[in-house]
Design an enzyme around this catalytic site. Structure first.
Site, PDB file in Angstrom:
ATOM      1  N   ASP A 216       0.810  -1.221   0.000  1.00  0.00           N
ATOM      2  CA  ASP A 216       0.000   0.000   0.000  1.00  0.00           C
ATOM      3  C   ASP A 216       0.840   1.266   0.000  1.00  0.00           C
ATOM      4  O   ASP A 216       0.433   2.293   0.534  1.00  0.00           O
ATOM      5  CB  ASP A 216      -0.958   0.029   1.217  1.00  0.00           C
ATOM      6  CG  ASP A 216      -1.880  -1.161   1.215  1.00  0.00           C
ATOM      7  OD1 ASP A 216      -2.316  -1.560   0.126  1.00  0.00           O
ATOM      8  OD2 ASP A 216      -2.155  -1.698   2.300  1.00  0.00           O
TER       9      ASP A 216
ATOM     10  N   GLY B 238       1.558   3.019  -2.574  1.00  0.00           N
ATOM     11  CA  GLY B 238       1.192   3.928  -3.669  1.00  0.00           C
ATOM     12  C   GLY B 238       1.876   3.524  -4.966  1.00  0.00           C
ATOM     13  O   GLY B 238       2.081   4.345  -5.857  1.00  0.00           O
ATOM     14  N   LYS B 239       2.202   2.233  -5.069  1.00  0.00           N
ATOM     15  CA  LYS B 239       2.881   1.739  -6.282  1.00  0.00           C
ATOM     16  C   LYS B 239       2.042   1.970  -7.524  1.00  0.00           C
ATOM     17  O   LYS B 239       2.565   2.225  -8.593  1.00  0.00           O
ATOM     18  CB  LYS B 239       3.164   0.227  -6.149  1.00  0.00           C
ATOM     19  CG  LYS B 239       4.091  -0.121  -5.020  1.00  0.00           C
ATOM     20  CD  LYS B 239       4.242  -1.631  -4.865  1.00  0.00           C
ATOM     21  CE  LYS B 239       3.019  -2.341  -4.377  1.00  0.00           C
ATOM     22  NZ  LYS B 239       2.659  -2.118  -2.978  1.00  0.00           N
TER      23      LYS B 239
ATOM     24  N   GLY C 240      -4.006  -4.186  -4.252  1.00  0.00           N
ATOM     25  CA  GLY C 240      -5.065  -3.190  -4.367  1.00  0.00           C
ATOM     26  C   GLY C 240      -4.424  -1.881  -4.789  1.00  0.00           C
ATOM     27  O   GLY C 240      -3.906  -1.147  -3.959  1.00  0.00           O
ATOM     28  N   HIS C 241      -4.412  -1.640  -6.078  1.00  0.00           N
ATOM     29  CA  HIS C 241      -3.718  -0.456  -6.591  1.00  0.00           C
ATOM     30  C   HIS C 241      -4.723   0.582  -7.076  1.00  0.00           C
ATOM     31  O   HIS C 241      -5.555   0.307  -7.924  1.00  0.00           O
ATOM     32  CB  HIS C 241      -2.765  -0.851  -7.716  1.00  0.00           C
ATOM     33  CG  HIS C 241      -1.646  -1.729  -7.238  1.00  0.00           C
ATOM     34  ND1 HIS C 241      -0.658  -2.209  -8.058  1.00  0.00           N
ATOM     35  CD2 HIS C 241      -1.351  -2.203  -5.996  1.00  0.00           C
ATOM     36  CE1 HIS C 241       0.181  -2.950  -7.341  1.00  0.00           C
ATOM     37  NE2 HIS C 241      -0.227  -2.964  -6.102  1.00  0.00           N
TER      38      HIS C 241
ATOM     39  N   GLN D  49       2.243  -5.835  -3.360  1.00  0.00           N
ATOM     40  CA  GLN D  49       2.678  -5.993  -1.967  1.00  0.00           C
ATOM     41  C   GLN D  49       3.960  -5.167  -1.740  1.00  0.00           C
ATOM     42  O   GLN D  49       4.190  -4.224  -2.471  1.00  0.00           O
ATOM     43  CB  GLN D  49       2.898  -7.472  -1.603  1.00  0.00           C
ATOM     44  CG  GLN D  49       1.596  -8.288  -1.531  1.00  0.00           C
ATOM     45  CD  GLN D  49       1.101  -8.749  -2.890  1.00  0.00           C
ATOM     46  OE1 GLN D  49       1.824  -9.354  -3.659  1.00  0.00           O
ATOM     47  NE2 GLN D  49      -0.142  -8.455  -3.195  1.00  0.00           N
TER      48      GLN D  49
ATOM     49  N   THR E 100      -9.773  -5.168   0.937  1.00  0.00           N
ATOM     50  CA  THR E 100     -10.624  -5.772   1.961  1.00  0.00           C
ATOM     51  C   THR E 100     -11.369  -4.753   2.828  1.00  0.00           C
ATOM     52  O   THR E 100     -12.228  -5.142   3.619  1.00  0.00           O
ATOM     53  CB  THR E 100      -9.773  -6.649   2.907  1.00  0.00           C
ATOM     54  OG1 THR E 100      -8.743  -5.825   3.464  1.00  0.00           O
ATOM     55  CG2 THR E 100      -9.130  -7.809   2.169  1.00  0.00           C
TER      56      THR E 100
ATOM     57  N   PRO F 101      -9.250  -1.597   8.399  1.00  0.00           N
ATOM     58  CA  PRO F 101      -8.426  -0.460   8.826  1.00  0.00           C
ATOM     59  C   PRO F 101      -6.957  -0.873   8.834  1.00  0.00           C
ATOM     60  O   PRO F 101      -6.635  -1.979   9.271  1.00  0.00           O
ATOM     61  CB  PRO F 101      -8.914  -0.151  10.237  1.00  0.00           C
ATOM     62  CG  PRO F 101      -9.748  -1.300  10.658  1.00  0.00           C
ATOM     63  CD  PRO F 101     -10.173  -2.053   9.438  1.00  0.00           C
ATOM     64  N   ARG F 102      -6.093  -0.006   8.328  1.00  0.00           N
ATOM     65  CA  ARG F 102      -4.664  -0.332   8.340  1.00  0.00           C
ATOM     66  C   ARG F 102      -4.046   0.132   9.648  1.00  0.00           C
ATOM     67  O   ARG F 102      -4.456   1.151  10.197  1.00  0.00           O
ATOM     68  CB  ARG F 102      -3.952   0.369   7.183  1.00  0.00           C
ATOM     69  CG  ARG F 102      -4.416  -0.135   5.836  1.00  0.00           C
ATOM     70  CD  ARG F 102      -3.691   0.568   4.694  1.00  0.00           C
ATOM     71  NE  ARG F 102      -4.230   0.148   3.409  1.00  0.00           N
ATOM     72  CZ  ARG F 102      -4.457   0.953   2.374  1.00  0.00           C
ATOM     73  NH1 ARG F 102      -4.175   2.245   2.471  1.00  0.00           N
ATOM     74  NH2 ARG F 102      -4.940   0.485   1.265  1.00  0.00           N
TER      75      ARG F 102
HETATM   76  P1  IMO Z   1      -0.607  -3.974  -2.503  1.00  0.00           P
HETATM   77  O1  IMO Z   1      -0.197  -4.485  -3.837  1.00  0.00           O
HETATM   78  C1  IMO Z   1      -0.867  -4.519   1.799  1.00  0.00           C
HETATM   79  C2  IMO Z   1      -0.941  -8.660   3.299  1.00  0.00           C
HETATM   80  C3  IMO Z   1      -2.210  -9.153   3.968  1.00  0.00           C
HETATM   81  C4  IMO Z   1      -1.646 -10.152   4.963  1.00  0.00           C
HETATM   82  C5  IMO Z   1      -0.476 -10.775   4.198  1.00  0.00           C
HETATM   83  C6  IMO Z   1      -0.810 -12.092   3.530  1.00  0.00           C
HETATM   84  O2  IMO Z   1      -1.851  -3.173  -2.499  1.00  0.00           O
HETATM   85  O3  IMO Z   1       0.543  -3.293  -1.819  1.00  0.00           O
HETATM   86  P2  IMO Z   1      -2.200 -12.737   1.348  1.00  0.00           P
HETATM   87  O4  IMO Z   1      -3.646 -12.507   0.999  1.00  0.00           O
HETATM   88  O5  IMO Z   1      -1.257 -12.134   0.368  1.00  0.00           O
HETATM   89  O6  IMO Z   1      -1.913 -14.194   1.632  1.00  0.00           O
HETATM   90  O7  IMO Z   1      -2.010 -11.980   2.756  1.00  0.00           O
HETATM   91  O8  IMO Z   1      -0.114  -9.827   3.205  1.00  0.00           O
HETATM   92  N1  IMO Z   1      -1.116  -8.117   1.926  1.00  0.00           N
HETATM   93  C7  IMO Z   1      -1.057  -6.808   1.636  1.00  0.00           C
HETATM   94  N2  IMO Z   1      -0.914  -5.721   2.423  1.00  0.00           N
HETATM   95  N3  IMO Z   1      -0.929  -4.347   0.467  1.00  0.00           N
HETATM   96  C8  IMO Z   1      -1.048  -5.432  -0.351  1.00  0.00           C
HETATM   97  O9  IMO Z   1      -0.982  -5.325  -1.678  1.00  0.00           O
HETATM   98  C9  IMO Z   1      -1.159  -6.728   0.223  1.00  0.00           C
HETATM   99  N4  IMO Z   1      -1.310  -7.970  -0.267  1.00  0.00           N
HETATM  100  C10 IMO Z   1      -1.259  -8.817   0.783  1.00  0.00           C
HETATM  101  O10 IMO Z   1      -2.883  -8.099   4.604  1.00  0.00           O
HETATM  102  O11 IMO Z   1      -1.101  -9.478   6.068  1.00  0.00           O
HETATM  103 MG    MG Z   2      -2.977  -1.806  -1.692  1.00  0.00          MG
END
Ligand code: IMO
Ligand code: MG
Length: 415
Positions: free
Chosen positions: A13, A15-16, A40-41, A209, A286, A289-290
């Protein structure tokens, strides 16, 4: 350019999506190389908020989206996001690696089942079936995209998968039907990408991620099930290291994390609540709250090293306005002594105490003020905001070339 990788330097998260969009404007292709619909972009173009889970957000710029073999593909999401792009007048058809594994409804079920078993120690996954899909791949019982086009092979694989899991597999016919829409797009992506890069075509590799969620280099076991770091580009896309010309690291001006796991600089007090509300820190995928906290330099330094980052894009600086004081964690303390972070070991991070430096904040600025700053550029930022950015540059030893203000395209300062 031509091969530019965008990776996250925190727990996701960062901001990619927006940064990938900005860079993709100068590119012809943009590639998702790992993960699945757990990403989630968000990018806001002309006041339209666009959210991507499966396709790279950079595709909203018109660059052709590609899904490489190291991903786990949710075909329904691909279909929906192609429609989303159409709705903004971007008619692109994604290239999908024939080798990519697919996510089945059973993977989501298994995801929630395993989380349930962990009870108090649940990872807090996104529930998108990511772990089980990758584990089937590693077991070599997964179903690949190209299998969907071959009835007989598919039926045999499904039978075996049912045997292995002791569960009935559903939804396969729908997926096979869906795949027919993409017959022309399912390809040997590695050959295409090598040729493009050999010919000097600009390609963006959009990470999902963040580095601290990398299955090898992150805060295991509180991580995702793929490598989220630069090396994954090579293995997933089948390209050599010399094809990558630049690595861009994206980090938020503070830290957030969704799901469970260590977080040394987490703010559990009132300022955490303020930061979460101002930054609208709720998950794109989802809605959860972060968790929020101050910047963590030792961890970010580690992430920069793992990815060999060339330069940084710093996002959501605007969220920090109006704080009297801003803290940055520059070191850790353990049992009264400073400790060096050699890896994000959960055992170590659970015990350390962050050592902070404190910087003066700057007054709360209106949306209009920020718009003006985006137009006028770097020098028009408040002195203390510039000082905050320059302090981070100094601590990390890397230039910050883009300072982003929110998800809207145009709201950024290029240094
Ligand atoms: P973007 O691309 C933030 C976190 C989940 C959980 C852990 C494992 O938007 O940065 P998973 O469903 O991958 O098996 O979950 O990883 N997680 C993320 N947190 N941004 C994401 O994607 C994430 N994708 C998975 O919250 O802690
Ligand atoms: Mg995200």
């Amino acid at each position: 350019m031509p091969g530019t990788v965008v990776v996250g330097l925190q727990w996701g998260d960062e901001g990619k999506g927006k940064i990938s969009y900005l860079l993709s404007r100068e590119a012809e292709y943009v590639v998702r190389f790992q993960g699945g619909a757990n990403a989630g972009h968000t990018v806001v173009v002309d006041d339209k908020e666009l959210r991507f889970n499966m396709l790279p957000a950079g595709a909203a710029s018109g660059a052709r989206p590609c899904i490489a073999s190291g991903t786990v593909v949710d075909l329904n999401e691909v279909m929906e996001e192609v429609q989303l792009l159409k709705s903004i007048g971007v008619n692109v058809s994604p290239l999908i690696s024939r080798n990519a594994n697919i996510v089945l409804p059973i993977h989501r079920e298994l995801d929630s089942m395993i989380e349930g078993m962990r009870s108090g120690e649940a990872l807090g996954t996104t529930g998108r079936g990511i772990g089980p899909a990758y584990s089937d791949k590693a077991l070599r019982i997964g179903i690949r995209i190209e299998d969907l086009l071959h009835r007989e092979i598919l039926e045999n694989k499904v039978k075996f998968l049912e045997k292995a899991h002791g569960l009935k597999i559903t939804g396969i016919d729908e997926l096979a039907k869906l795949a027919e829409n993409f017959i022309e797009n399912i390809c040997s992506l590695e050959i295409i990408l090598n040729d493009l890069l050999d010919n000097g075509v600009n390609v963006i590799f959009e990470g999902a991620q963040g580095t601290l969620l990398d299955i090898d280099h992150g805060t295991y076991p509180y991580v995702t099930s793929s490598n989220t770091t630069v090396g994954a580009v090579l293995t997933s896309c089948g390209i050599g290291p010399r094809k990558i010309s630049e690595v861009v690291g994206v980090m938020k001006a503070y830290t957030t994390r969704v799901g469970a796991g260590v977080f040394p600089t987490e703010l559990k007090d009132e300022s955490g609540v303020i930061l979460r509300e101002r930054g609208r820190e709720y998950g794109t995928t989802t809605g959860r709250p972060r968790r929020v906290g101050w910047l963590d330099i030792p961890l970010t330094r580690y992430c920069i090293k793992i990815n060999d980052v060339d330069w940084i894009a710093l996002t959501k600086l605007d969220v920090l306005s109006g704080f009297d004081k801003l803290k940055i964690c520059v070191e850790y303390e353990l049992d009264g002594e400073t400790v060096k972070l050699t890896s994000p070991s959960v055992r170590l991070l659970e015990r350390v105490k962050p050592i902070y430096i404190e910087l003066d904040g700057w007054p709360k600025l209106s949306k209009k003020d920020w718009e003006e700053i985006s137009t006028k550029g770097w020098d028009s930022l408040p002195d203390n905001a510039r000082e905050y950015v320059e302090t981070i540059e100094e601590l990390l030893g890397k230039p910050i070339k883009i300072v982003s203000i929110g998800a809207r395209v145009g709201m950024e300062v290029v240094k």
